[in-house]
Each structure stands twice: as C-alpha cells, then as structure tokens.
Design a protein around this motif. Structure first.
Motif, PDB file in Angstrom:
ATOM      1  N   UNK A 179       0.827  -1.217   0.000  1.00  0.00           N
ATOM      2  CA  UNK A 179       0.000   0.000   0.000  1.00  0.00           C
ATOM      3  C   UNK A 179       0.857   1.261   0.000  1.00  0.00           C
ATOM      4  N   UNK A 180       2.107   1.138   0.398  1.00  0.00           N
ATOM      5  CA  UNK A 180       3.025   2.277   0.298  1.00  0.00           C
ATOM      6  C   UNK A 180       3.408   2.518  -1.155  1.00  0.00           C
ATOM      7  N   UNK A 181       3.424   1.461  -1.950  1.00  0.00           N
ATOM      8  CA  UNK A 181       3.779   1.552  -3.371  1.00  0.00           C
ATOM      9  C   UNK A 181       2.549   1.797  -4.241  1.00  0.00           C
ATOM     10  N   UNK A 182       1.438   1.134  -3.897  1.00  0.00           N
ATOM     11  CA  UNK A 182       0.187   1.269  -4.641  1.00  0.00           C
ATOM     12  C   UNK A 182      -0.843   1.895  -3.702  1.00  0.00           C
ATOM     13  N   UNK A 183      -0.806   3.200  -3.582  1.00  0.00           N
ATOM     14  CA  UNK A 183      -1.608   3.878  -2.550  1.00  0.00           C
ATOM     15  C   UNK A 183      -3.116   3.733  -2.767  1.00  0.00           C
ATOM     16  N   UNK A 184      -3.529   3.511  -4.004  1.00  0.00           N
ATOM     17  CA  UNK A 184      -4.961   3.382  -4.294  1.00  0.00           C
ATOM     18  C   UNK A 184      -5.406   1.927  -4.405  1.00  0.00           C
ATOM     19  N   UNK A 185      -4.531   1.010  -4.041  1.00  0.00           N
ATOM     20  CA  UNK A 185      -4.853  -0.408  -4.214  1.00  0.00           C
ATOM     21  C   UNK A 185      -5.952  -0.855  -3.259  1.00  0.00           C
ATOM     22  N   UNK A 186      -6.727  -1.825  -3.716  1.00  0.00           N
ATOM     23  CA  UNK A 186      -7.755  -2.437  -2.889  1.00  0.00           C
ATOM     24  C   UNK A 186      -7.403  -3.915  -2.725  1.00  0.00           C
ATOM     25  N   UNK A 187      -6.973  -4.284  -1.516  1.00  0.00           N
ATOM     26  CA  UNK A 187      -6.593  -5.667  -1.223  1.00  0.00           C
ATOM     27  C   UNK A 187      -7.382  -6.116  -0.002  1.00  0.00           C
ATOM     28  N   UNK A 188      -8.315  -7.035  -0.197  1.00  0.00           N
ATOM     29  CA  UNK A 188      -9.093  -7.585   0.908  1.00  0.00           C
ATOM     30  C   UNK A 188      -8.634  -9.011   1.165  1.00  0.00           C
ATOM     31  N   UNK A 189      -8.300  -9.292   2.421  1.00  0.00           N
ATOM     32  CA  UNK A 189      -7.818 -10.615   2.802  1.00  0.00           C
ATOM     33  C   UNK A 189      -8.870 -11.254   3.703  1.00  0.00           C
ATOM     34  N   UNK A 190      -9.437 -12.360   3.247  1.00  0.00           N
ATOM     35  CA  UNK A 190     -10.510 -13.041   3.956  1.00  0.00           C
ATOM     36  C   UNK A 190      -9.979 -14.344   4.554  1.00  0.00           C
ATOM     37  N   UNK A 191     -10.076 -14.474   5.870  1.00  0.00           N
ATOM     38  CA  UNK A 191      -9.741 -15.739   6.517  1.00  0.00           C
ATOM     39  C   UNK A 191     -10.867 -16.720   6.210  1.00  0.00           C
ATOM     40  N   UNK A 192     -10.570 -17.740   5.442  1.00  0.00           N
ATOM     41  CA  UNK A 192     -11.613 -18.703   5.058  1.00  0.00           C
ATOM     42  C   UNK A 192     -12.139 -19.486   6.258  1.00  0.00           C
ATOM     43  N   UNK A 193     -11.284 -19.630   7.281  1.00  0.00           N
ATOM     44  CA  UNK A 193     -11.579 -20.514   8.423  1.00  0.00           C
ATOM     45  C   UNK A 193     -11.828 -21.934   7.940  1.00  0.00           C
ATOM     46  N   UNK A 194     -11.210 -22.263   6.818  1.00  0.00           N
ATOM     47  CA  UNK A 194     -11.410 -23.553   6.166  1.00  0.00           C
ATOM     48  C   UNK A 194     -10.067 -24.199   5.857  1.00  0.00           C
ATOM     49  N   UNK A 195     -10.132 -25.475   5.495  1.00  0.00           N
ATOM     50  CA  UNK A 195      -8.931 -26.221   5.138  1.00  0.00           C
ATOM     51  C   UNK A 195      -9.222 -27.169   3.985  1.00  0.00           C
ATOM     52  N   UNK A 196      -8.207 -27.449   3.202  1.00  0.00           N
ATOM     53  CA  UNK A 196      -8.262 -28.409   2.109  1.00  0.00           C
ATOM     54  C   UNK A 196      -9.461 -28.123   1.192  1.00  0.00           C
TER      55      UNK A 196
END
Length: 289
Positions: free
Chosen positions: A108-125
């Motif tokens: 985000x320091x390099x791409x100030x307008x970036x949209x990155x959403x990280x979702x914990x799936x709470x899942x496996x395999x």
C-alpha cells in the motif's frame, strides 16, 4: 475496476479447474525427499508419488507462504489494475494469513490506491476449495467486490468439513493426539473423525472403529447438517484413495439428488500432516460450532 480472486494451494481444488479458470494461486512450499517444492496441485510431483513416499517412510515438512512471495503475487495482480480478494487458508492453522497482511501493508506504500481484501476462510483443504469455488462462480455471474466479500463473510461458517483418517501416527506428529492414543487406536483400528470448527481449528469429533463405518459416518454427518442439497455442489477429498471417495459419493447420490461433486486429492501441504487414506466431505449446511 476488475476484481481478481486470489486463492492459495491449500484449497486442494483440481488442477483442471485451476487452469480452465486461469486462477492466480499463492503456493505453499513443502520439503519432500530433501528438496523444496511449491504445491502446484500434483503437477511437479504427482499425488501418487507423494503418498507412496509417505507410505514408505518419507516425512515431508511444510512452511508458510512468506511475505516476499505474497508481495510478488499481489504485485502481479495490482500491476494489471485489478482489485484483490484473497481467500486464505485458515488463520488458526497457519501463520501465512499474518504474512499476507504484512505484504498488503507494504504494498500500500507503493500502490496507494490499491484495494486488497484478505478473507480468513476458516477452512482447510477442499473445504477452503469449495468456498473459493462458490466465490469464483459468483464473480463469473457478475457479483461485485462488496457482494463477494459479504457472501464470504456470511457463509464461511456454513462450510462444513468432516474428515476421517486411518493412520494415527500423522496426527500424533502434529500434536493432535497423544502417542499412547495413537498406539491404542492403531491396535483397535480406530478411524477418528475430525472437523474444522467456527474458528478454523481442527478438532476430533468422534472415534470410529473400522474404515467402512467411518466412511458411513461422513455421510451421516452430511444427512444431519446439509441444507438444500439438490442445489449444491459438494466436495470430497482423499489421500490417494479415490475408491473410498467414490464410495462416499455413491452413498450420498443414492439418497440425494445433488447438483454436482468435486473430487480431488488432498495436496502435499495438508497431506504431510494427515497422511495417506484421509477422506473428507465438505458442503454448505448448518453453521459450525
């Protein structure tokens, strides 16, 4: 702006689905026979070769996706001008989720307008894979980024996971059961059933004597917890024991007119901790406890 759904290799989706949908994947590393590999869905090392090695005494080890790997993967998407939704392997089972957040903050320091959403799936395999599958199908049908995120957050705990294993020594190595329990269970032919709870943690549900009974127990959990099966694609995973996975499919199809079934091997990153002959069944249903 276009949205890319980023997945990771712990989703254990079929390689054909990955390639047909041109998906971007963050790949977990593992060490096998003294060499480090990236989990690439059985492409470099076949699932059979991996599990045969484990059966013959090989002890593969796994590691997190590091911050640099995430930065490079995120950057390759951001440079196309796309937003990112990354559906990650359960935070409760791996520190990779934290590494992804660190990489996001760095970029985000390099791409100030970036949209990155990280979702914990709470899942496996394949449970994680099935959650990703639904999100990808929604994206292909025209869902917006916000609609996708809302769906994931509202439905991830409806993704039921049930697994049974036949070799207790791998659970012992991972600290899931004691050495004494593994020894006694092996003598008594105990096949534990495990689940992934609402926090994304692995836990033992029950201890079943005999393989046939353990496969039937998976189906019984499906019967107890599934919702709207006729409209569902469900997923079955296995550790190089496709015949058992097909048996579970047959038992379900004999009673339910389900929409479709995804069947695939458990990849080496999960398989290193469960061993061969794991069978898992995943589907949408009642919320996990």
């Amino acid at each position: 702006m276009a949205t890319t759904i980023l997945i990771d290799s712990c989703c254990d989706l079929p390689h054909t689905y990955i390639t047909e949908n041109e998906l971007t994947v963050a790949k977990f590393p593992f060490v096998f026979k003294g060499k480090t590999y990236e989990d690439d869905f059985g492409n470099t090392i076949s699932y059979k070769d991996f599990y045969d090695g484990v059966r013959n005494g090989e002890m593969p080890t796994t590691a997190q996706i590091n911050i640099y790997q995430y930065e490079e993967t995120f950057r390759s998407i951001l440079e196309k001008g796309h937003d990112i939704i990354y559906i990650s392997f359960s935070f409760a089972l791996s520190g990779s989720y934290k590494n992804a957040h660190t990489a996001k903050n760095n970029l985000l320091e390099e791409f100030s307008d970036a949209s990155i959403d990280i979702i914990d799936s709470r899942c496996a395999s394949i449970g994680e894979g099935l959650l990703c599958y639904h999100a990808i199908e929604l994206l292909k049908s025209g869902a917006s980024k916000d609609e996708l995120i809302n769906w994931l957050e509202n439905n991830r705990n409806r993704l039921n996971h049930f697994f049974t294993v036949s070799d207790l020594n791998h659970l012992k190595r991972g600290g899931r059961i004691s050495g004494a329990a593994a020894a006694i269970g092996t003598v008594l032919n105990i096949n534990p059933m495990l689940t992934v709870d609402k926090e994304g943690k692995l836990k033992v549900v029950s201890k079943i004597r005999g393989r046939k009974k353990s496969l039937k127990a998976l189906v019984e959990m499906f019967e107890e917890r599934v919702e709207n099966p006729e409209n569902q694609t469900i997923a079955i995973c296995h550790g190089d024991c496709e015949e058992d996975a097909r048996k579970v499919e047959e038992l379900i199809r004999s009673s339910y007119n389900i929409k479709d079934v995804i069947i695939n091997n458990v990849g080496p990153v999960i398989g290193a901790h469960t061993g061969p002959n794991i069978v898992g069944l995943c589907f949408l249903g009642k919320e996990r406890a």
